[in-house]
Write a protein that holds these residues in place. Structure first.
Motif, PDB file in Angstrom:
ATOM      1  N   GLY A   1      32.502  43.370  49.845  1.00 41.97           N
ATOM      2  CA  GLY A   1      32.353  42.625  48.641  1.00 41.97           C
ATOM      3  C   GLY A   1      33.670  42.778  47.796  1.00 41.97           C
ATOM      4  O   GLY A   1      33.891  41.466  47.340  1.00 41.97           O
ATOM      5  N   LEU A   2      34.389  43.535  48.094  1.00 39.76           N
ATOM      6  CA  LEU A   2      35.822  43.779  47.619  1.00 39.76           C
ATOM      7  C   LEU A   2      36.736  42.380  48.242  1.00 39.76           C
ATOM      8  O   LEU A   2      37.246  41.730  47.772  1.00 39.76           O
ATOM      9  CB  LEU A   2      36.503  44.770  47.816  1.00 39.76           C
ATOM     10  CG  LEU A   2      36.192  46.088  46.985  1.00 39.76           C
ATOM     11  CD1 LEU A   2      36.728  47.272  47.574  1.00 39.76           C
ATOM     12  CD2 LEU A   2      36.585  45.894  45.611  1.00 39.76           C
ATOM     13  N   GLU A   3      36.484  42.120  49.452  1.00 36.10           N
ATOM     14  CA  GLU A   3      37.152  41.133  50.219  1.00 36.10           C
ATOM     15  C   GLU A   3      36.624  39.803  49.627  1.00 36.10           C
ATOM     16  O   GLU A   3      37.648  38.856  49.198  1.00 36.10           O
ATOM     17  CB  GLU A   3      37.084  41.262  51.608  1.00 36.10           C
ATOM     18  CG  GLU A   3      37.965  42.302  52.536  1.00 36.10           C
ATOM     19  CD  GLU A   3      37.614  42.332  53.851  1.00 36.10           C
ATOM     20  OE1 GLU A   3      36.920  41.640  54.461  1.00 36.10           O
ATOM     21  OE2 GLU A   3      37.838  43.675  54.459  1.00 36.10           O
ATOM     22  N   GLU A   4      35.559  39.806  49.345  1.00 33.94           N
ATOM     23  CA  GLU A   4      34.870  38.212  48.981  1.00 33.94           C
ATOM     24  C   GLU A   4      35.142  38.123  47.639  1.00 33.94           C
ATOM     25  O   GLU A   4      35.647  36.925  47.293  1.00 33.94           O
ATOM     26  CB  GLU A   4      33.321  38.367  49.211  1.00 33.94           C
ATOM     27  CG  GLU A   4      32.724  37.007  48.874  1.00 33.94           C
ATOM     28  CD  GLU A   4      31.134  37.135  48.957  1.00 33.94           C
ATOM     29  OE1 GLU A   4      30.602  36.231  48.239  1.00 33.94           O
ATOM     30  OE2 GLU A   4      30.694  37.703  49.849  1.00 33.94           O
ATOM     31  N   GLU A   5      34.959  39.096  46.792  1.00 28.75           N
ATOM     32  CA  GLU A   5      35.351  38.880  45.462  1.00 28.75           C
ATOM     33  C   GLU A   5      36.946  38.660  45.052  1.00 28.75           C
ATOM     34  O   GLU A   5      37.219  37.921  44.289  1.00 28.75           O
ATOM     35  CB  GLU A   5      35.101  40.101  44.689  1.00 28.75           C
ATOM     36  CG  GLU A   5      33.376  40.229  44.723  1.00 28.75           C
ATOM     37  CD  GLU A   5      33.060  41.782  44.422  1.00 28.75           C
ATOM     38  OE1 GLU A   5      33.771  42.387  43.925  1.00 28.75           O
ATOM     39  OE2 GLU A   5      31.675  41.997  44.421  1.00 28.75           O
ATOM     40  N   SER A   6      37.766  39.266  46.096  1.00 34.17           N
ATOM     41  CA  SER A   6      39.185  39.352  45.681  1.00 34.17           C
ATOM     42  C   SER A   6      39.723  37.682  46.052  1.00 34.17           C
ATOM     43  O   SER A   6      40.407  37.296  45.614  1.00 34.17           O
ATOM     44  CB  SER A   6      39.924  40.012  46.606  1.00 34.17           C
ATOM     45  OG  SER A   6      39.803  41.377  46.015  1.00 34.17           O
ATOM     46  N   SER A   7      38.887  37.339  47.282  1.00 32.62           N
ATOM     47  CA  SER A   7      39.151  35.697  47.974  1.00 32.62           C
ATOM     48  C   SER A   7      38.767  34.731  46.835  1.00 32.62           C
ATOM     49  O   SER A   7      39.767  34.259  46.612  1.00 32.62           O
ATOM     50  CB  SER A   7      38.352  35.557  49.051  1.00 32.62           C
ATOM     51  OG  SER A   7      38.795  34.420  49.380  1.00 32.62           O
ATOM     52  N   THR A   8      37.687  35.237  46.122  1.00 35.28           N
ATOM     53  CA  THR A   8      37.114  34.191  45.130  1.00 35.28           C
ATOM     54  C   THR A   8      37.985  34.082  43.857  1.00 35.28           C
ATOM     55  O   THR A   8      38.524  33.136  43.282  1.00 35.28           O
ATOM     56  CB  THR A   8      35.681  34.649  44.854  1.00 35.28           C
ATOM     57  OG1 THR A   8      34.899  34.219  46.098  1.00 35.28           O
ATOM     58  CG2 THR A   8      35.273  33.516  43.747  1.00 35.28           C
ATOM     59  N   LEU A   9      38.254  35.420  43.355  1.00 34.52           N
ATOM     60  CA  LEU A   9      39.242  35.329  42.395  1.00 34.52           C
ATOM     61  C   LEU A   9      40.680  34.961  42.296  1.00 34.52           C
ATOM     62  O   LEU A   9      41.349  34.246  41.758  1.00 34.52           O
ATOM     63  CB  LEU A   9      39.304  36.963  41.855  1.00 34.52           C
ATOM     64  CG  LEU A   9      37.935  37.547  41.330  1.00 34.52           C
ATOM     65  CD1 LEU A   9      38.051  39.020  41.146  1.00 34.52           C
ATOM     66  CD2 LEU A   9      37.561  36.489  39.799  1.00 34.52           C
ATOM     67  N   MET A  10      41.013  35.222  43.772  1.00 34.65           N
ATOM     68  CA  MET A  10      42.448  34.600  44.169  1.00 34.65           C
ATOM     69  C   MET A  10      42.429  33.194  43.990  1.00 34.65           C
ATOM     70  O   MET A  10      43.395  32.408  43.395  1.00 34.65           O
ATOM     71  CB  MET A  10      42.859  35.043  45.305  1.00 34.65           C
ATOM     72  CG  MET A  10      44.258  34.585  45.731  1.00 34.65           C
ATOM     73  SD  MET A  10      45.722  35.038  44.514  1.00 34.65           S
ATOM     74  CE  MET A  10      45.958  36.754  44.902  1.00 34.65           C
ATOM     75  N   LYS A  11      41.429  32.497  44.502  1.00 35.62           N
ATOM     76  CA  LYS A  11      41.322  31.009  44.571  1.00 35.62           C
ATOM     77  C   LYS A  11      41.062  30.436  43.138  1.00 35.62           C
ATOM     78  O   LYS A  11      41.675  29.476  42.555  1.00 35.62           O
ATOM     79  CB  LYS A  11      39.911  30.751  45.416  1.00 35.62           C
ATOM     80  CG  LYS A  11      39.773  29.166  45.716  1.00 35.62           C
ATOM     81  CD  LYS A  11      38.591  28.931  46.293  1.00 35.62           C
ATOM     82  CE  LYS A  11      38.384  27.264  46.655  1.00 35.62           C
ATOM     83  NZ  LYS A  11      37.396  26.942  47.840  1.00 35.62           N
ATOM     84  N   GLU A  12      40.268  31.187  42.403  1.00 29.07           N
ATOM     85  CA  GLU A  12      40.379  30.610  40.920  1.00 29.07           C
ATOM     86  C   GLU A  12      41.634  31.082  40.148  1.00 29.07           C
ATOM     87  O   GLU A  12      42.079  29.906  39.380  1.00 29.07           O
ATOM     88  CB  GLU A  12      39.106  31.546  40.228  1.00 29.07           C
ATOM     89  CG  GLU A  12      37.828  31.154  40.649  1.00 29.07           C
ATOM     90  CD  GLU A  12      36.746  32.179  39.944  1.00 29.07           C
ATOM     91  OE1 GLU A  12      36.933  32.915  39.230  1.00 29.07           O
ATOM     92  OE2 GLU A  12      35.449  31.953  40.506  1.00 29.07           O
ATOM     93  N   TYR A  13      42.203  31.834  40.530  1.00 25.20           N
ATOM     94  CA  TYR A  13      43.627  32.104  39.924  1.00 25.20           C
ATOM     95  C   TYR A  13      44.651  30.937  40.331  1.00 25.20           C
ATOM     96  O   TYR A  13      45.092  30.416  39.584  1.00 25.20           O
ATOM     97  CB  TYR A  13      44.047  33.638  40.441  1.00 25.20           C
ATOM     98  CG  TYR A  13      45.461  33.736  39.864  1.00 25.20           C
ATOM     99  CD1 TYR A  13      45.727  34.009  38.501  1.00 25.20           C
ATOM    100  CD2 TYR A  13      46.688  33.760  40.545  1.00 25.20           C
ATOM    101  CE1 TYR A  13      47.233  34.243  37.966  1.00 25.20           C
ATOM    102  CE2 TYR A  13      47.947  33.957  40.063  1.00 25.20           C
ATOM    103  CZ  TYR A  13      48.222  34.210  38.646  1.00 25.20           C
ATOM    104  OH  TYR A  13      49.293  34.329  38.482  1.00 25.20           O
ATOM    105  N   MET A  14      44.727  30.550  41.346  1.00 19.61           N
ATOM    106  CA  MET A  14      45.591  29.617  41.817  1.00 19.61           C
ATOM    107  C   MET A  14      44.958  28.138  41.426  1.00 19.61           C
ATOM    108  O   MET A  14      45.907  27.419  41.091  1.00 19.61           O
ATOM    109  CB  MET A  14      45.429  29.624  43.693  1.00 19.61           C
ATOM    110  CG  MET A  14      45.977  30.963  44.124  1.00 19.61           C
ATOM    111  SD  MET A  14      47.495  31.548  43.782  1.00 19.61           S
ATOM    112  CE  MET A  14      48.548  30.198  44.390  1.00 19.61           C
ATOM    113  N   LEU A  15      43.829  27.827  41.330  1.00 15.47           N
ATOM    114  CA  LEU A  15      43.406  26.578  40.989  1.00 15.47           C
ATOM    115  C   LEU A  15      43.824  26.706  39.453  1.00 15.47           C
ATOM    116  O   LEU A  15      44.313  25.608  38.955  1.00 15.47           O
ATOM    117  CB  LEU A  15      41.960  26.604  40.899  1.00 15.47           C
ATOM    118  CG  LEU A  15      41.254  26.493  42.207  1.00 15.47           C
ATOM    119  CD1 LEU A  15      39.726  26.459  42.221  1.00 15.47           C
ATOM    120  CD2 LEU A  15      41.678  25.016  42.989  1.00 15.47           C
ATOM    121  N   GLY A  16      43.647  27.566  38.703  1.00 10.79           N
ATOM    122  CA  GLY A  16      44.220  27.766  37.241  1.00 10.79           C
ATOM    123  C   GLY A  16      45.668  27.629  37.087  1.00 10.79           C
ATOM    124  O   GLY A  16      46.165  26.830  36.289  1.00 10.79           O
ATOM    125  N   SER A  17      46.602  28.171  37.880  1.00  7.46           N
ATOM    126  CA  SER A  17      47.885  28.293  38.044  1.00  7.46           C
ATOM    127  C   SER A  17      48.303  26.574  38.223  1.00  7.46           C
ATOM    128  O   SER A  17      49.453  26.313  37.668  1.00  7.46           O
ATOM    129  CB  SER A  17      48.378  29.105  39.110  1.00  7.46           C
ATOM    130  OG  SER A  17      48.089  30.490  38.785  1.00  7.46           O
TER     131      SER A  17
END
Length: 149
Positions: free
Chosen positions: A112-128
């Motif tokens: 769960g931590l790996e999946e959530e971190s990956s998803t959040l990182m992708k969203e962060y990068m998209l926003g960046s």
């Protein structure tokens, strides 16, 4: 990685997690008591489950040890609470030793931590990069085409 114990009021992260799991075991034992009572277990007085459920609503578990100490000090006329308390102490210990899958909990937590971190990182990068979800999808397609997949 060292996490300072003062981050959690002088306790290690593992100790904090242990306290959360002890609360979970109380709630699980109440549910087991409900099943035992429904099956007509002779170790319980009628109404044990509903009495415990009502008590949990009135006094939520913030500290499992203190909650159980308070429970042991309560008197009830029908005996439902005292029989439930005895069974609860036994059930939660058996659940921890025999039924709770500690390895599965660890696997689920890590995944769960790996999946959530990956998803959040992708969203962060998209926003960046101010990319839309459509732009990201087209980038994913382009990247997957590069390596022949």
């Amino acid at each position: 990685m060292y996490v300072p114990t003062d981050s959690f009021g002088g306790m290690s992260p593992e100790h904090v997690a242990s306290n959360v799991l002890k609360k979970l075991h109380i709630h699980a034992s109440v549910e087991v008591i409900g099943k035992l009572e429904a099956s007509g277990a002779k170790c319980l007085e009628p109404g044990a489950h509903s009495t415990l459920t009502a008590l949990l609503k009135r006094a939520p578990v913030t500290n499992a040890d203190h909650w159980l100490e308070d429970l042991m000090g309560k008197k009830d006329e029908g005996g439902a609470l005292s029989s439930a308390t005895r069974v609860m102490l036994d059930v939660r210990q058996k659940f921890a030793h025999e039924n709770f899958d500690w390895n599965m909990m660890q696997q689920i937590t890590r995944a769960g931590l790996e999946e959530e971190s990956s998803t959040l990182m992708k969203e962060y990068m998209l926003g960046s990069f101010s990319l839309s979800a459509e732009d990201a999808a087209s980038l994913d397609e382009g990247v997957s085409g590069v390596d022949g997949k």
